[in-house]
Design an enzyme around this catalytic site. Structure first.
Site, PDB file in Angstrom:
ATOM      1  N   LYS A  19     -11.626  -4.814   9.396  1.00  0.00           N
ATOM      2  CA  LYS A  19     -11.470  -4.578   7.961  1.00  0.00           C
ATOM      3  C   LYS A  19     -12.624  -5.253   7.256  1.00  0.00           C
ATOM      4  O   LYS A  19     -13.178  -6.244   7.766  1.00  0.00           O
ATOM      5  CB  LYS A  19     -10.153  -5.176   7.455  1.00  0.00           C
ATOM      6  CG  LYS A  19      -9.648  -4.504   6.215  1.00  0.00           C
ATOM      7  CD  LYS A  19      -9.056  -3.163   6.590  1.00  0.00           C
ATOM      8  CE  LYS A  19      -8.344  -2.461   5.484  1.00  0.00           C
ATOM      9  NZ  LYS A  19      -7.420  -1.452   6.036  1.00  0.00           N
TER      10      LYS A  19
HETATM   11  N1  GLU Z   1      -8.170   2.026   5.415  1.00  0.00           N
HETATM   12  C1  GLU Z   1      -7.339   2.891   6.176  1.00  0.00           C
HETATM   13  C2  GLU Z   1      -6.223   2.109   6.851  1.00  0.00           C
HETATM   14  O1  GLU Z   1      -5.870   1.051   6.420  1.00  0.00           O
HETATM   15  C3  GLU Z   1      -8.122   3.795   7.110  1.00  0.00           C
HETATM   16  C4  GLU Z   1      -8.962   3.142   8.145  1.00  0.00           C
HETATM   17  C5  GLU Z   1      -9.873   4.122   8.901  1.00  0.00           C
HETATM   18  O2  GLU Z   1      -9.787   5.312   8.670  1.00  0.00           O
HETATM   19  O3  GLU Z   1     -10.638   3.628   9.722  1.00  0.00           O
HETATM   20  O4  GLU Z   1      -5.620   2.554   7.794  1.00  0.00           O
END
Ligand code: GLU
Length: 420
Positions: free
Chosen positions: A108
């Protein structure tokens, strides 16, 4: 140990980890290796303001583990971002990817900024600067970014362009959630919301609830909440209440979702849509309904809200919406609410991100129908695995989902061994 990972969000993820590690009987000495992030990068991102002054923003990228392949996860632009929150979100990405059988560890990223205070030029400068600072630490086989709160397709296009300019060629597979015009996939924008709705329909089958004529409330009206509202509305579910960070509306007769979507497309936020049906945003999830959908940020369902919930299904479209204390309250309630835990419920987004990455690597693109069918198949597999384990072990759906996610990473680490 590692007291850089502080705060309520990381504490919550740490406790969820311990609960699952206990169920899986993971030896104490193997736990820190599974819990703490492999890498965490902090960057300063200076940009010129439109008035010519210089300002510096703090940014992070946390890569939880690299055991199964590259790390994967979104980048959030929000005022609340800190390293503890980003690290917790990277853990949840790990368990989510593993639960869905994707070849990724979790990651993240984030910048501590209110993106609504930036001009379009400043937003572009900050997005490009963040990627520029992280070029040494990311790559299509190392770490693949995607959108999250406060970022979107346009930000992903700037990330991809910045990385590609440095590489000297176009590297579409460096991020997912891009516009279709530059290597994005069909269906990514709606994927999280469609996946959430698909699992709501599976949960409804389990508790014998007909979605046609059912009622729902949705907290959060961004890329996820607005799609869930539309999808439920199309299935004949009455959406009684919605909210975003600017306003909350409640109409016991059911809201006119298509009209609200049109309004938000034009104005960007819910504020100003109506003055007659305004309601208290803090109370939205506790309105009597069949389906409550927290689709905003972490920790909105605390022990007080958990006591007051009047729904049959709690579909966690956000990451980490339910606190540990709230989980205990929910477990003790005699009227069992069917919980679709976050790492399962919102996994449609990263699953279609995986499809995007695969298509970019092969430069071979699929039809939207194929994408949605594959998505539903993977989500069904995970859903039935989770509820079967929950029944078998007599544990909550959340604990079962976390166990499924953690177990695969644990097994892979064991099989690969510890170097040297
Ligand atoms: N931000 C999204 C999540 O929390 C998507 C992450 C992604 O597609 O890599 O799952």
């Amino acid at each position: 140990m590692f007291d850089i990972y502080r705060g309520p969000v990381f504490d919550m993820a740490r406790k969820q980890f311990s609960q699952a590690a206990d169920v899986l009987e993971i030896p104490q000495d193997e736990r820190d290796r599974l819990l703490y992030p492999k890498r965490a990068v902090a960057v300063t991102c200076p940009i010129h303001r439109d008035d010519g002054s210089t300002v510096v923003f703090e940014g992070y990228r946390v890569q939880h583990h690299l055991t199964l392949g590259p790390t994967k996860g979104g980048v959030r632009f929000a005022k609340t971002v800190d390293i503890g929150e980003v690290a917790a979100l990277s853990l949840w990405m790990s368990w989510k990817c593993s639960l869905m059988n994707l070849p990724y560890g979790g990651a993240k990223g984030g910048i501590r900024v209110d993106p609504y205070t930036l001009s379009p030029r400043e937003l572009e400068a900050l997005s490009r600067r963040y990627m520029q600072e992280l070029i040494p630490f990311v790559g299509p086989h190392t770490d693949v970014m995607a959108p999250d709160i406060g970022t979107n397709e346009q930000v992903m296009a700037w990330f991809m362009d910045t990385y590609s300019n440095d590489a000297g060629c176009t590297v579409t597979e460096i991020v997912t959630g891009k516009p279709v015009s530059c290597g994005g996939t069909q269906g990514r924008r709606e994927a999280t919301g469609k996946g959430v709705t698909h699992l709501i329909s599976r949960a409804a089958e389990e508790i014998k609830l007909n979605l046609n004529g059912a009622t729902a409330v949705i907290q959060g009206f961004g890329n996820v909440g607005s799609v869930v509202a539309t999808e439920l509305h199309e299935r004949g579910t009455k959406v009684l209440a919605i909210s975003d960070h600017t306003a909350a509306y409640h109409d016991p007769k059911g809201l006119d979702i298509p009209a609200i979507i049109k309004y938000v497309e034009k104005h960007g936020v819910l504020k100003g849509y109506s003055s007659e049906i305004l309601t208290d945003p803090k109370k939205i999830l506790t309105i009597k309904c069949d389906i409550a959908v927290p689709a905003a940020i972490e920790r909105t369902v605390d022990e007080h809200i958990a006591k007051e919930l009047q729904c049959k299904i709690l579909a966690e479209a956000a990451n980490g919406p339910t606190t540990i204390e709230a989980d205990a309250v929910l477990a003790a309630r005699p009227d069992k609410i069917f919980i679709i835990p976050d790492i399962l419920c919102n996994s449609g987004g990263v699953t279609v991100s995986y499809f995007e990455w695969v298509q970019d690597l092969q430069q071979f693109f699929w039809e939207e129908e194929e994408i949605i069918n594959r998505l539903k198949k993977l989500m069904d597999k995970a859903f039935y695995r989770v509820i079967a384990l929950a029944k078998e072990r007599g544990i909550s759906n959340r604990l079962a989902a976390t166990c499924c996610g953690l177990e695969r990473v644990h097994q892979a680490k064991k099989a690969r061994g510890l170097f040297p």
